[in-house]
Motif scaffolding. Structure first.
Motif, PDB file in Angstrom:
ATOM      1  N   ARG A  58      -1.419 -21.320   2.836  1.00 27.09           N
ATOM      2  CA  ARG A  58      -1.640 -20.192   1.924  1.00 27.09           C
ATOM      3  C   ARG A  58      -1.920 -18.906   2.694  1.00 27.09           C
ATOM      4  O   ARG A  58      -2.305 -17.900   2.103  1.00 27.09           O
ATOM      5  CB  ARG A  58      -2.830 -20.492   1.017  1.00 27.09           C
ATOM      6  CG  ARG A  58      -2.588 -21.631   0.068  1.00 27.09           C
ATOM      7  CD  ARG A  58      -1.743 -21.239  -1.087  1.00 27.09           C
ATOM      8  NE  ARG A  58      -2.446 -20.334  -1.983  1.00 27.09           N
ATOM      9  CZ  ARG A  58      -1.956 -19.920  -3.146  1.00 27.09           C
ATOM     10  NH1 ARG A  58      -0.756 -20.306  -3.526  1.00 27.09           N
ATOM     11  NH2 ARG A  58      -2.652 -19.102  -3.912  1.00 27.09           N
ATOM     12  N   GLY A  59      -1.763 -18.945   4.012  1.00 22.39           N
ATOM     13  CA  GLY A  59      -2.072 -17.763   4.799  1.00 22.39           C
ATOM     14  C   GLY A  59      -1.044 -16.667   4.620  1.00 22.39           C
ATOM     15  O   GLY A  59       0.020 -16.872   4.035  1.00 22.39           O
ATOM     16  N   PRO A  60      -1.305 -15.494   5.165  1.00 24.03           N
ATOM     17  CA  PRO A  60      -2.543 -15.193   5.888  1.00 24.03           C
ATOM     18  C   PRO A  60      -3.678 -14.766   4.958  1.00 24.03           C
ATOM     19  O   PRO A  60      -3.439 -14.316   3.849  1.00 24.03           O
ATOM     20  CB  PRO A  60      -2.131 -14.029   6.775  1.00 24.03           C
ATOM     21  CG  PRO A  60      -1.111 -13.299   5.948  1.00 24.03           C
ATOM     22  CD  PRO A  60      -0.344 -14.373   5.215  1.00 24.03           C
ATOM     23  N   ILE A  61      -4.899 -14.920   5.457  1.00 23.90           N
ATOM     24  CA  ILE A  61      -6.046 -14.319   4.781  1.00 23.90           C
ATOM     25  C   ILE A  61      -6.065 -12.846   5.153  1.00 23.90           C
ATOM     26  O   ILE A  61      -5.898 -12.483   6.317  1.00 23.90           O
ATOM     27  CB  ILE A  61      -7.357 -15.002   5.208  1.00 23.90           C
ATOM     28  CG1 ILE A  61      -7.351 -16.466   4.739  1.00 23.90           C
ATOM     29  CG2 ILE A  61      -8.562 -14.264   4.633  1.00 23.90           C
ATOM     30  CD1 ILE A  61      -8.549 -17.250   5.225  1.00 23.90           C
ATOM     31  N   CYS A  62      -6.260 -12.007   4.155  1.00 20.14           N
ATOM     32  CA  CYS A  62      -6.152 -10.566   4.379  1.00 20.14           C
ATOM     33  C   CYS A  62      -7.467  -9.853   4.124  1.00 20.14           C
ATOM     34  O   CYS A  62      -8.281 -10.278   3.301  1.00 20.14           O
ATOM     35  CB  CYS A  62      -5.096  -9.968   3.451  1.00 20.14           C
ATOM     36  SG  CYS A  62      -3.431 -10.614   3.720  1.00 20.14           S
ATOM     37  N   ALA A  63      -7.661  -8.761   4.858  1.00 22.19           N
ATOM     38  CA  ALA A  63      -8.739  -7.822   4.539  1.00 22.19           C
ATOM     39  C   ALA A  63      -8.234  -6.929   3.422  1.00 22.19           C
ATOM     40  O   ALA A  63      -7.108  -6.419   3.471  1.00 22.19           O
ATOM     41  CB  ALA A  63      -9.106  -7.004   5.770  1.00 22.19           C
ATOM     42  N   ILE A  64      -9.044  -6.753   2.382  1.00 22.79           N
ATOM     43  CA  ILE A  64      -8.644  -5.977   1.211  1.00 22.79           C
ATOM     44  C   ILE A  64      -9.348  -4.625   1.258  1.00 22.79           C
ATOM     45  O   ILE A  64     -10.582  -4.552   1.216  1.00 22.79           O
ATOM     46  CB  ILE A  64      -9.001  -6.733  -0.081  1.00 22.79           C
ATOM     47  CG1 ILE A  64      -8.414  -8.154  -0.052  1.00 22.79           C
ATOM     48  CG2 ILE A  64      -8.508  -5.974  -1.294  1.00 22.79           C
ATOM     49  CD1 ILE A  64      -6.922  -8.204   0.156  1.00 22.79           C
ATOM     50  N   LEU A  65      -8.550  -3.551   1.342  1.00 24.17           N
ATOM     51  CA  LEU A  65      -9.094  -2.198   1.501  1.00 24.17           C
ATOM     52  C   LEU A  65      -8.525  -1.279   0.426  1.00 24.17           C
ATOM     53  O   LEU A  65      -7.427  -1.521  -0.098  1.00 24.17           O
ATOM     54  CB  LEU A  65      -8.736  -1.607   2.865  1.00 24.17           C
ATOM     55  CG  LEU A  65      -9.149  -2.316   4.149  1.00 24.17           C
ATOM     56  CD1 LEU A  65      -8.240  -3.471   4.487  1.00 24.17           C
ATOM     57  CD2 LEU A  65      -9.167  -1.313   5.293  1.00 24.17           C
ATOM     58  N   PRO A  66      -9.222  -0.193   0.112  1.00 22.02           N
ATOM     59  CA  PRO A  66      -8.622   0.829  -0.743  1.00 22.02           C
ATOM     60  C   PRO A  66      -7.504   1.535   0.019  1.00 22.02           C
ATOM     61  O   PRO A  66      -7.561   1.645   1.258  1.00 22.02           O
ATOM     62  CB  PRO A  66      -9.787   1.767  -1.055  1.00 22.02           C
ATOM     63  CG  PRO A  66     -10.790   1.525   0.020  1.00 22.02           C
ATOM     64  CD  PRO A  66     -10.625   0.098   0.445  1.00 22.02           C
ATOM     65  N   PRO A  67      -6.476   2.020  -0.645  1.00 22.19           N
ATOM     66  CA  PRO A  67      -5.339   2.645   0.052  1.00 22.19           C
ATOM     67  C   PRO A  67      -5.694   3.828   0.931  1.00 22.19           C
ATOM     68  O   PRO A  67      -4.982   4.121   1.898  1.00 22.19           O
ATOM     69  CB  PRO A  67      -4.426   3.077  -1.112  1.00 22.19           C
ATOM     70  CG  PRO A  67      -4.798   2.178  -2.241  1.00 22.19           C
ATOM     71  CD  PRO A  67      -6.267   1.943  -2.094  1.00 22.19           C
ATOM     72  N   ASP A  68      -6.787   4.528   0.625  1.00 20.18           N
ATOM     73  CA  ASP A  68      -7.154   5.714   1.411  1.00 20.18           C
ATOM     74  C   ASP A  68      -8.145   5.402   2.528  1.00 20.18           C
ATOM     75  O   ASP A  68      -8.680   6.310   3.170  1.00 20.18           O
ATOM     76  CB  ASP A  68      -7.735   6.799   0.503  1.00 20.18           C
ATOM     77  CG  ASP A  68      -8.973   6.321  -0.258  1.00 20.18           C
ATOM     78  OD1 ASP A  68      -9.296   5.114  -0.188  1.00 20.18           O
ATOM     79  OD2 ASP A  68      -9.603   7.159  -0.939  1.00 20.18           O
ATOM     80  N   HIS A  69      -8.380   4.127   2.804  1.00 17.34           N
ATOM     81  CA  HIS A  69      -9.307   3.752   3.868  1.00 17.34           C
ATOM     82  C   HIS A  69      -8.719   4.102   5.240  1.00 17.34           C
ATOM     83  O   HIS A  69      -7.498   4.073   5.432  1.00 17.34           O
ATOM     84  CB  HIS A  69      -9.601   2.248   3.793  1.00 17.34           C
ATOM     85  CG  HIS A  69     -10.790   1.813   4.600  1.00 17.34           C
ATOM     86  ND1 HIS A  69     -10.738   1.642   5.970  1.00 17.34           N
ATOM     87  CD2 HIS A  69     -12.067   1.521   4.236  1.00 17.34           C
ATOM     88  CE1 HIS A  69     -11.926   1.248   6.404  1.00 17.34           C
ATOM     89  NE2 HIS A  69     -12.747   1.160   5.375  1.00 17.34           N
ATOM     90  N   ALA A  70      -9.563   4.421   6.197  1.00 11.03           N
ATOM     91  CA  ALA A  70      -9.105   4.817   7.531  1.00 11.03           C
ATOM     92  C   ALA A  70      -8.314   3.723   8.229  1.00 11.03           C
ATOM     93  O   ALA A  70      -7.477   4.014   9.101  1.00 11.03           O
ATOM     94  CB  ALA A  70     -10.313   5.206   8.388  1.00 11.03           C
ATOM     95  N   LEU A  71      -8.533   2.449   7.861  1.00  7.04           N
ATOM     96  CA  LEU A  71      -7.833   1.332   8.496  1.00  7.04           C
ATOM     97  C   LEU A  71      -6.634   0.843   7.678  1.00  7.04           C
ATOM     98  O   LEU A  71      -5.978  -0.121   8.065  1.00  7.04           O
ATOM     99  CB  LEU A  71      -8.805   0.162   8.708  1.00  7.04           C
ATOM    100  CG  LEU A  71     -10.053   0.452   9.545  1.00  7.04           C
ATOM    101  CD1 LEU A  71     -10.944  -0.786   9.613  1.00  7.04           C
ATOM    102  CD2 LEU A  71      -9.664   0.900  10.949  1.00  7.04           C
ATOM    103  N   ALA A  72      -6.325   1.500   6.573  1.00  2.00           N
ATOM    104  CA  ALA A  72      -5.325   0.999   5.638  1.00  2.00           C
ATOM    105  C   ALA A  72      -3.906   1.001   6.191  1.00  2.00           C
ATOM    106  O   ALA A  72      -3.025   0.301   5.665  1.00  2.00           O
ATOM    107  CB  ALA A  72      -5.365   1.802   4.345  1.00  2.00           C
TER     108      ALA A  72
END
Length: 311
Positions: A171-185
């Motif tokens: 079922r991978g990958p496990i993802c980090a969920i961020l808002p679209p305007d995040h600095a790491l997005a």
């Protein structure tokens, strides 16, 4: 002769009284639940104790609790009830072909996908079958399967080696969920070191995805403290969309939010992220009703079509 006599005294009615005493925590409460006089309950339990020559109840404060021998009798009673239910369902299936019931436990993060896919197909094939769906932690689910209280389960996360039949799917990958305007997005993948410096949203410990997250951080010798912890993925998503933190989901779970543009899902740069698995679980030797067997096949086919098959 003694064995025959004991067998005659262990009647279903007496076992039912003992079971109700255990559930209600007292003879008077059991009598009220059954609708009989307390003396009737006491008398039937006493008959069991006299013929078995072993105590079945013992006082604990104002309540009574079941002894080890009493627990064995209650387990026997539950097994008889389960077998009777299975017999009734099988006979009903034989009479009506597509009637009966199926019970299963589904990990919270997979409920929406299950309902829209396999359950929709199964309900079209077996419209008259009652489907009982619950969520719960995996250890409790395994125990319910072994006791015959649940037909099957869908879970996500490390499973170990339980005494049940298991089919596992990537079922991978496990993802980090961020808002679209995040600095790491804008990153294609994200490291655990980068995540450890952020405000994180963790799920409760019984969630399979949290077990993976904990293990990944542990392997990297990181121990970040979360800013939030919750027990619903919808809550985690709301925190992310409000810009309050970074949560974790698999791509299938996050897909509809990504497609709507509410969030960005970035795979975590760690081997465990890409080997995360979900599992279909059922009893090793239990015979399914036709309806339950069909649902199991629908689930297997659905998982195979979306994931990497793993024995």
């Amino acid at each position: 002769m003694r064995e025959q006599q004991i067998g005659q005294e262990i009647t279903e009615n007496r076992l039912a009284y003992l079971y109700e005493v255990a559930m209600q925590g007292g003879i008077r409460a059991a009598a009220e639940a059954i609708g009989v006089n307390p003396s009737a309950v006491s008398r039937q339990v006493a008959i069991l104790e006299r013929y078995l020559q072993i105590p079945l109840l013992e006082k604990q404060g104002r309540n009574v609790v079941v002894t080890q021998a009493g627990k064995l009798l209650i387990e026997h009673h539950r097994e008889m009830l389960y077998r009777r239910r299975q017999l009734a369902e099988t006979l009903q299936d034989m009479r009506h072909l597509r009637r009966g019931s199926v019970s299963l436990r589904v990990g919270q993060g997979m409920i929406s996908e299950f309902v829209k896919g396999p359950l929709a197909q199964f309900s079209a094939d077996y419209p008259d079958v009652f489907v009982d769906i619950h969520s719960g932690n995996m250890s409790e689910t395994i125990n319910m399967i072994l006791r015959g209280k649940v037909d099957m389960a869908i879970s996500f996360g490390p499973l170990g080696d339980p005494p049940v039949m298991v089919r596992s799917f990537n079922r991978g990958p496990i993802c980090a969920i961020l808002p679209p305007d995040h600095a790491l997005a804008s990153l294609e993948t994200i490291t655990l070191e980068a995540l450890a410096a952020q405000r994180l949203v963790f799920m409760a410990e019984q969630f399979g995805i949290q077990l993976y997250i904990n293990e990944m951080f542990r392997e990297q010798q990181l121990a970040p403290l979360p800013a939030y912890q919750c027990n619903h993925f919808s809550t985690a998503a709301a925190l992310v969309m409000s810009g309050l933190g970074i949560a974790f989901m698999t791509r299938p779970l996050a897909r509809h939010l990504v497609e709507r543009g509410d969030i960005v899902a970035i795979p975590i740069d760690h081997p465990l992220s890409y080997t995360a698995t979900c599992h279909l679980v059922r009893s090793q030797g239990r015979r399914f009703t036709p309806a339950a067997e069909h649902l199991w096949k629908v689930l297997v086919n659905s998982m195979q079509s979306q994931s990497i098959w793993r024995e």
